[in-house]
Design a protein around this motif. Structure first.
Motif, PDB file in Angstrom:
ATOM      1  N   UNK A  91      16.066  31.637  34.849  1.00  0.00           N
ATOM      2  CA  UNK A  91      15.976  30.974  33.718  1.00  0.00           C
ATOM      3  C   UNK A  91      16.819  29.683  33.856  1.00  0.00           C
ATOM      4  N   UNK A  92      16.640  28.194  33.919  1.00  0.00           N
ATOM      5  CA  UNK A  92      18.397  26.630  33.917  1.00  0.00           C
ATOM      6  C   UNK A  92      17.584  25.774  32.907  1.00  0.00           C
ATOM      7  N   UNK A  93      16.685  26.531  31.404  1.00  0.00           N
ATOM      8  CA  UNK A  93      16.463  25.754  30.810  1.00  0.00           C
ATOM      9  C   UNK A  93      16.156  26.245  29.115  1.00  0.00           C
ATOM     10  N   UNK A  94      15.397  25.678  28.660  1.00  0.00           N
ATOM     11  CA  UNK A  94      14.851  26.788  27.700  1.00  0.00           C
ATOM     12  C   UNK A  94      13.533  26.531  28.018  1.00  0.00           C
ATOM     13  N   UNK A  95      13.194  25.751  28.276  1.00  0.00           N
ATOM     14  CA  UNK A  95      11.755  25.857  28.909  1.00  0.00           C
ATOM     15  C   UNK A  95      10.992  27.027  29.527  1.00  0.00           C
ATOM     16  N   UNK A  96      11.720  27.148  31.010  1.00  0.00           N
ATOM     17  CA  UNK A  96      11.450  28.180  31.763  1.00  0.00           C
ATOM     18  C   UNK A  96      11.761  29.555  31.182  1.00  0.00           C
ATOM     19  N   UNK A  97      12.858  29.445  29.821  1.00  0.00           N
ATOM     20  CA  UNK A  97      13.506  30.734  29.598  1.00  0.00           C
ATOM     21  C   UNK A  97      12.188  31.708  28.352  1.00  0.00           C
ATOM     22  N   UNK A  98      11.560  30.405  27.927  1.00  0.00           N
ATOM     23  CA  UNK A  98       9.918  30.391  26.510  1.00  0.00           C
ATOM     24  C   UNK A  98       9.292  31.020  27.790  1.00  0.00           C
ATOM     25  N   UNK A  99       8.998  30.702  29.528  1.00  0.00           N
ATOM     26  CA  UNK A  99       7.644  31.168  29.980  1.00  0.00           C
ATOM     27  C   UNK A  99       8.079  32.298  30.391  1.00  0.00           C
TER      28      UNK A  99
END
Length: 402
Positions: A91-99
């Motif tokens: 993950x390189x962003x919060x959105x990717x972490x959430x996914x």
């Protein structure tokens, strides 16, 4: 007997890994906050995303396990959640972490329904309660080892490495599961093909049955305590006693050691009462009431003079939670027909995830509003007495399912 012991061990390790992957997030909160610039409410939202994704998934998990059988469903779930856990490192962003977190939650939601159905099908009644008690210690073992290992590991190798290693362990388990379950056969009483693969889910019969709602309601009232402790306890110790990330491990380990003992005690206490001539109804409800009373010490953590006393207070609360939870699962295997087991357990987990979402969000609001942890501990202390009363109201007399 040997095959049954191997089966219990496999479910135990899968369940432990399930909770290792969940707890990593809470333990790495300082590092992740620095990386993603989260505040308390945002951190609560991230926990809620996990809970809601799991709850939504659980609506179909019971059908999935009942339809395709525990051997296939369990193996696929562990494979997916292992890969999702490892994906956190990319993950390189919060959105990717959430996914990645949502996929992890979706796959991990299979664990409890699959584990309980496996016990109902492949363990004889005489061993089932003890087996479930052993399995139900697994979250605690994972939660004991994780705070002792992950924070120093992450400080040495980085938070990304922590996610890769914990996720990779599930792929090792998958190989063992495929090899060791190939020749399993159902025990007497669960020998039909429908016990392993249940075909059409009997939604009307399930939702109109008070026995189903007994399990669902009991999980709703009590699971919120587990999710609160798992998600917010590291932050509680950091705030209350100014512990650094490297110092959090031992107090949290104490909590989950006591929790593990609670699961074992329920697996032993109930059959002991039966052997002494106590009826199933009185043995189950008496065991639950005893644990509900023990939980009342949990709010004393708020006035503890040091982290060790606080850890014991919270640990006794989780001791009782795990004892109570083991009793709920044991009761489910007795009152719920095997063909409905995974679906009912899944619905109970949905209810528990939703109430868990509620308390996680409430904690974020309470901390942001300056109320602190007091309202949360009061809720936790009273939850089990409410659950015990609910179970007695729904099932005045617990009897074996036919």
């Amino acid at each position: 007997m040997r095959a049954q012991n191997v089966l219990i061990a496999l479910i135990f390790f899968a369940t432990a890994l399930n909770y290792v992957d969940r707890q990593v997030l809470a333990l790495l909160k300082p590092m992740l906050e620095a990386q993603f610039q989260w505040n308390d409410q945002q951190f609560a939202h991230l926990g809620s995303i996990f809970q809601l994704a799991a709850a939504a998934s659980l609506l179909g998990v019971g059908w999935f396990v009942d339809r395709f059988g525990v051997r296939f469903a369990y193996g696929l779930a562990v494979a997916v959640w292992s890969l999702a856990g490892m994906a956190h490192a990319l993950a390189s962003s919060v959105q990717q972490f959430v996914i990645a977190r949502a996929v992890l939650a979706t796959a991990e939601s299979v664990n409890t329904p699959a584990a309980m159905k496996t016990a109902a099908i492949y363990l004889p009644a005489a061993r089932r309660s003890v087996g479930i008690g052993i399995i139900n210690t697994a979250p605690n073992i994972g939660a004991i080892l994780t705070p002792l290992i992950i924070p120093p590991f992450a400080m040495a190798f980085g938070w990304k490495a922590a996610f890769v290693v914990t996720g990779g362990l599930g792929l090792v388990w998958l190989v063992a599961w495929r090899l060791c379950t190939a020749k399993l056969t159902p025990v007497a009483g669960a020998t039909s093909a429908s016990a392993e693969k249940g075909g059409k889910v009997e939604w009307g019969a399930i939702l109109s049955d008070r026995r189903s709602w007994t399990v669902i309601g009991a999980k709703a009232f009590t699971d919120l305590v587990w999710w609160f402790v798992l998600f917010w306890t590291p932050d509680f110790f950091a705030r209350q006693f100014n512990l650094s990330q490297g110092q959090l491990g031992w107090p949290i380990a104490v909590i989950f050691v006591l929790a593990a003992l609670g699961a074992v005690s329920a697996g032993a206490l109930y059959p002991t009462l039966l052997l002494r001539g106590v009826s199933m109804n009185r043995a189950r409800k008496g065991t639950m009431l005893a644990y509900a009373l023990v939980v009342l010490v949990m709010p004393l953590a708020l006035v503890a003079s040091n982290p060790w006393i606080a850890a014991v207070c919270i640990g006794l609360g989780l001791f009782a939670h795990q004892g109570f939870s083991t009793s709920i699962f044991g009761m489910a295997t007795e009152i719920i027909p095997a063909r409905r087991m995974a679906t009912v357990i899944a619905l109970g987990a949905v209810a528990g995830n939703l109430t868990g979402t509620g308390i996680i969000e409430f904690a974020g609001w309470s901390l942001s509003s300056g109320l602190g942890y007091a309202p949360l501990f009061v809720i936790c202390g009273s939850a089990y007495l409410v659950a015990t009363a609910f179970i007695h109201l729904m099932q005045p007399r617990i009897v074996e399912a036919v």
